[in-house]
Design an enzyme around this catalytic site. Structure first.
Site, PDB file in Angstrom:
ATOM      1  N   GLN A  45       5.373   3.068  -6.205  1.00 30.66           N
ATOM      2  CA  GLN A  45       4.588   4.051  -5.463  1.00 30.66           C
ATOM      3  C   GLN A  45       5.194   4.231  -4.066  1.00 30.66           C
ATOM      4  OE1 GLN A  45       0.054   3.533  -6.102  1.00 30.66           O
ATOM      5  NE2 GLN A  45       0.942   1.585  -6.734  1.00 30.66           N
ATOM      6  N   ASN A  46       6.089   3.339  -3.718  1.00 33.83           N
ATOM      7  CA  ASN A  46       6.647   3.354  -2.354  1.00 33.83           C
ATOM      8  C   ASN A  46       7.677   4.459  -2.210  1.00 33.83           C
ATOM      9  OD1 ASN A  46       5.044   1.120  -2.040  1.00 33.83           O
ATOM     10  ND2 ASN A  46       6.710  -0.350  -2.305  1.00 33.83           N
ATOM     11  N   ASP A  82       9.877   4.192   0.300  1.00 32.94           N
ATOM     12  CA  ASP A  82      11.054   3.611   0.959  1.00 32.94           C
ATOM     13  C   ASP A  82      12.156   3.392  -0.079  1.00 32.94           C
ATOM     14  OD1 ASP A  82       9.109   0.644   0.935  1.00 32.94           O
ATOM     15  OD2 ASP A  82      10.959   0.860  -0.223  1.00 32.94           O
ATOM     16  N   HIS A 142       5.720   8.596  -5.991  1.00 33.48           N
ATOM     17  CA  HIS A 142       5.144   9.367  -4.882  1.00 33.48           C
ATOM     18  C   HIS A 142       6.193   9.966  -3.970  1.00 33.48           C
ATOM     19  CE1 HIS A 142       1.248   6.827  -5.449  1.00 33.48           C
ATOM     20  NE2 HIS A 142       1.405   7.743  -6.388  1.00 33.48           N
ATOM     21  N   SER A 179      -3.097  -2.009  -4.311  1.00 31.09           N
ATOM     22  CA  SER A 179      -4.551  -2.230  -4.361  1.00 31.09           C
ATOM     23  C   SER A 179      -5.165  -1.586  -5.606  1.00 31.09           C
ATOM     24  CB  SER A 179      -5.206  -1.637  -3.112  1.00 31.09           C
ATOM     25  OG  SER A 179      -4.925  -0.235  -3.049  1.00 31.09           O
TER      26      SER A 179
HETATM   27  N1  APR Z   1       2.917  -9.164  -0.797  1.00 30.07           N
HETATM   28  C1  APR Z   1       2.291  -8.575  -1.855  1.00 30.07           C
HETATM   29  N2  APR Z   1       1.203  -7.764  -1.717  1.00 30.07           N
HETATM   30  C2  APR Z   1       0.742  -7.579  -0.458  1.00 30.07           C
HETATM   31  C3  APR Z   1       1.339  -8.142   0.680  1.00 30.07           C
HETATM   32  C4  APR Z   1       2.477  -8.976   0.478  1.00 30.07           C
HETATM   33  N3  APR Z   1       3.109  -9.571   1.504  1.00 30.07           N
HETATM   34  N4  APR Z   1       0.629  -7.747   1.787  1.00 30.07           N
HETATM   35  C5  APR Z   1      -0.357  -6.948   1.331  1.00 30.07           C
HETATM   36  N5  APR Z   1      -0.299  -6.850  -0.013  1.00 30.07           N
HETATM   37  C6  APR Z   1      -1.151  -6.089  -0.937  1.00 30.07           C
HETATM   38  C7  APR Z   1      -2.572  -5.876  -0.465  1.00 30.07           C
HETATM   39  O1  APR Z   1      -3.385  -6.986  -0.816  1.00 30.07           O
HETATM   40  C8  APR Z   1      -2.961  -4.629  -1.256  1.00 30.07           C
HETATM   41  O2  APR Z   1      -3.476  -4.961  -2.525  1.00 30.07           O
HETATM   42  O3  APR Z   1      -0.599  -4.803  -1.042  1.00 30.07           O
HETATM   43  C9  APR Z   1      -1.624  -3.891  -1.425  1.00 30.07           C
HETATM   44  C10 APR Z   1      -1.520  -2.668  -0.549  1.00 30.07           C
HETATM   45  O4  APR Z   1      -2.464  -1.726  -1.005  1.00 30.07           O
HETATM   46  P1  APR Z   1      -2.402  -0.257  -0.385  1.00 30.07           P
HETATM   47  O5  APR Z   1      -2.224  -0.368   1.092  1.00 30.07           O
HETATM   48  O6  APR Z   1      -3.562   0.482  -0.955  1.00 30.07           O
HETATM   49  O7  APR Z   1      -1.021   0.326  -0.939  1.00 30.07           O
HETATM   50  P2  APR Z   1      -0.752   0.996  -2.356  1.00 30.07           P
HETATM   51  O8  APR Z   1      -1.618   0.358  -3.420  1.00 30.07           O
HETATM   52  O9  APR Z   1       0.715   0.975  -2.566  1.00 30.07           O
HETATM   53  O10 APR Z   1      -1.244   2.517  -2.105  1.00 30.07           O
HETATM   54  C11 APR Z   1      -1.047   3.399  -3.177  1.00 30.07           C
HETATM   55  O11 APR Z   1      -1.789   5.224  -1.784  1.00 30.07           O
HETATM   56  O12 APR Z   1      -1.786   6.320   0.222  1.00 30.07           O
HETATM   57  C12 APR Z   1      -1.249   6.323  -1.045  1.00 30.07           C
HETATM   58  O13 APR Z   1       0.801   7.251  -1.616  1.00 30.07           O
HETATM   59  C13 APR Z   1       0.230   6.153  -0.977  1.00 30.07           C
HETATM   60  O14 APR Z   1       1.646   5.010  -2.551  1.00 30.07           O
HETATM   61  C14 APR Z   1       0.477   4.879  -1.759  1.00 30.07           C
HETATM   62  C15 APR Z   1      -0.757   4.769  -2.634  1.00 30.07           C
END
Ligand code: APR
Length: 231
Positions: free
Chosen positions: A87-88, A90, A105, A175
Site C-alpha cells: 500500500q506504500n 515509497d 496506491h 492497520s
Molecule cells: N513495524 C510494523 N508495523 C508498525 C510499525 C513498525 N515499526 N510501526 C507502526 N506499525 C503499524 C501500526 O500498528 C499500524 O497497524 O503500522 C500500521 C500503520 O497503519 P496505518 O497508519 O493505517 O497505515 P496503512 O494501514 O498502511 O494505511 C493504509 O491508508 O491513508 C491510506 O493510502 C494510505 O496506504 C495507506 C492506507
C-alpha cells in the site's frame, strides 16, 4: 520449484526508516486534512495544495533508506519466489532489492498524465517538485501517480491473483483499515498459512493466522524461523 511467499505491506513497514505512518499517534492524518490532500475531490478543489503535499513527501523520502525488514524480504528471494504487494507509495522495497513489487496506491516518485492515465513518468532526484502546470514529455498535464481516496485501485485485481497463488501470505505493518487492500487476507486458498507482523495488530479473525505482535525489524527474523519450520 520455490515456495511462493506473498507479502502485503503497509506504512508500518517503512516506520523504522523514519517515514510517518498514517493512523499512529502523530501520524500523517493528524498533521494534514486527509480529504484535502489525498482524495479525488481535494485534488479537484485545490490541485496546488495536493502537488505541494506530495512534493514534501518526496523530499522526505529521498532522505530515507530501506530498513533491515525491507532487506530481509529482499534476501528471501534467494530461497523463495517472493512477491511484494504494498500500500506504500515509497520505493524502499525496490531500493532494498525486491524484484517483484506491486503498488496498490501508486508511487511517490512517479507522475502520470491526466489526459492519458496510462502514461507515467519517473521523477529524478534533481526534479522532485510538480505543480498543476507541470507537463509531461508528451505535453500532457501531469499529476501525482497516487491513488487518491474515492479513486479506483486498478492493481487490486492482479494483487488478488497473487494472493490466491501464495503458499504463504504475510501481512506487515498495516492497520487493515483501508479496502480493498485489507480484503486481500480473504483471497488465500483454504489452508494457506497467514502471518501478520504488527506491534499493535488490527483485528482479523481468519483461519491459519499467526500474529507476530512485533515491529517489522523484530518480527521478520521470527517469521523467517517459522518459515524454515514450514519447509
Ligand atoms: N513495524 C510494523 N508495523 C508498525 C510499525 C513498525 N515499526 N510501526 C507502526 N506499525 C503499524 C501500526 O500498528 C499500524 O497497524 O503500522 C500500521 C500503520 O497503519 P496505518 O497508519 O493505517 O497505515 P496503512 O494501514 O498502511 O494505511 C493504509 O491508508 O491513508 C491510506 O493510502 C494510505 O496506504 C495507506 C492506507
Amino acid at each position: 520449484m520455490k515456495k511462493k511467499i506473498v507479502f502485503s505491506t503497509g506504512a508500518g513497514m517503512s516506520a523504522e526508516s523514519g517515514i510517518s505512518t498514517f493512523r499512529d499517534a502523530g501520524g500523517l492524518w493528524e498533521q494534514y486534512p486527509v480529504m484535502q490532500v489525498a482524495s479525488a475531490e481535494g485534488f479537484r478543489q485545490d490541485p496546488e495544495l495536493v502537488h505541494r503535499f506530495y512534493n514534501a513527501r518526496r523530499h522526505d523520502l529521498v532522505t530515507k533508506e530501506p530498513n533491515s525488514a525491507h532487506k530481509l524480504i529482499a534476501d528471501l528471494q534467494k530461497d523463495y519466489d517472493v512477491r511484494v504487494i504494498t500500500q506504500n507509495v515509497d520505493d524502499l522495497h525496490e531500493r532494498a532489492g525486491s524484484q517483484n513489487v506491486l503498488h496498490l496506491h501508486g508511487e511517490l516518485m512517479k507522475i502520470r498524465s491526466i489526459e492519458h492515465p496510462d502514461y507515467v513518468e519517473s521523477l529524478s532526484l534533481d526534479n522532485l517538485d510538480t505543480t498543476p502546470e507541470t507537463r509531461g514529455r508528451n505535453g500532457d498535464h501531469m499529476r501525482p501517480h497516487i491513488v487518491f481516496f474515492n479513486e479506483a485501485v486498478p492493481n487490486i485485481a492482479p494483487a488478488m491473483d497473487l494472493v490466491a497463488e501464495a503458499d504463504v501470505f504475510v501481512v506487515i505493518g498495516t492497520s487493515l483499515n483501508v479496502y480493498p487492500a485489507a480484503g486481500l487476507v480473504n483471497c488465500v486458498r483454504p489452508g494457506t498459512p497467514i502471518f501478520y507482523i504488527d506491534p499493535k495488530p488490527g483485528h482479523i479473525s481468519i483461519p491459519n493466522l499467526t500474529v507476530i505482535p512485533e515491529k517489522a525489524t523484530v518480527g521478520l527474523p521470527i517469521l523467517i524461523e517459522k518459515l524454515r519450520a514450514l519447509k
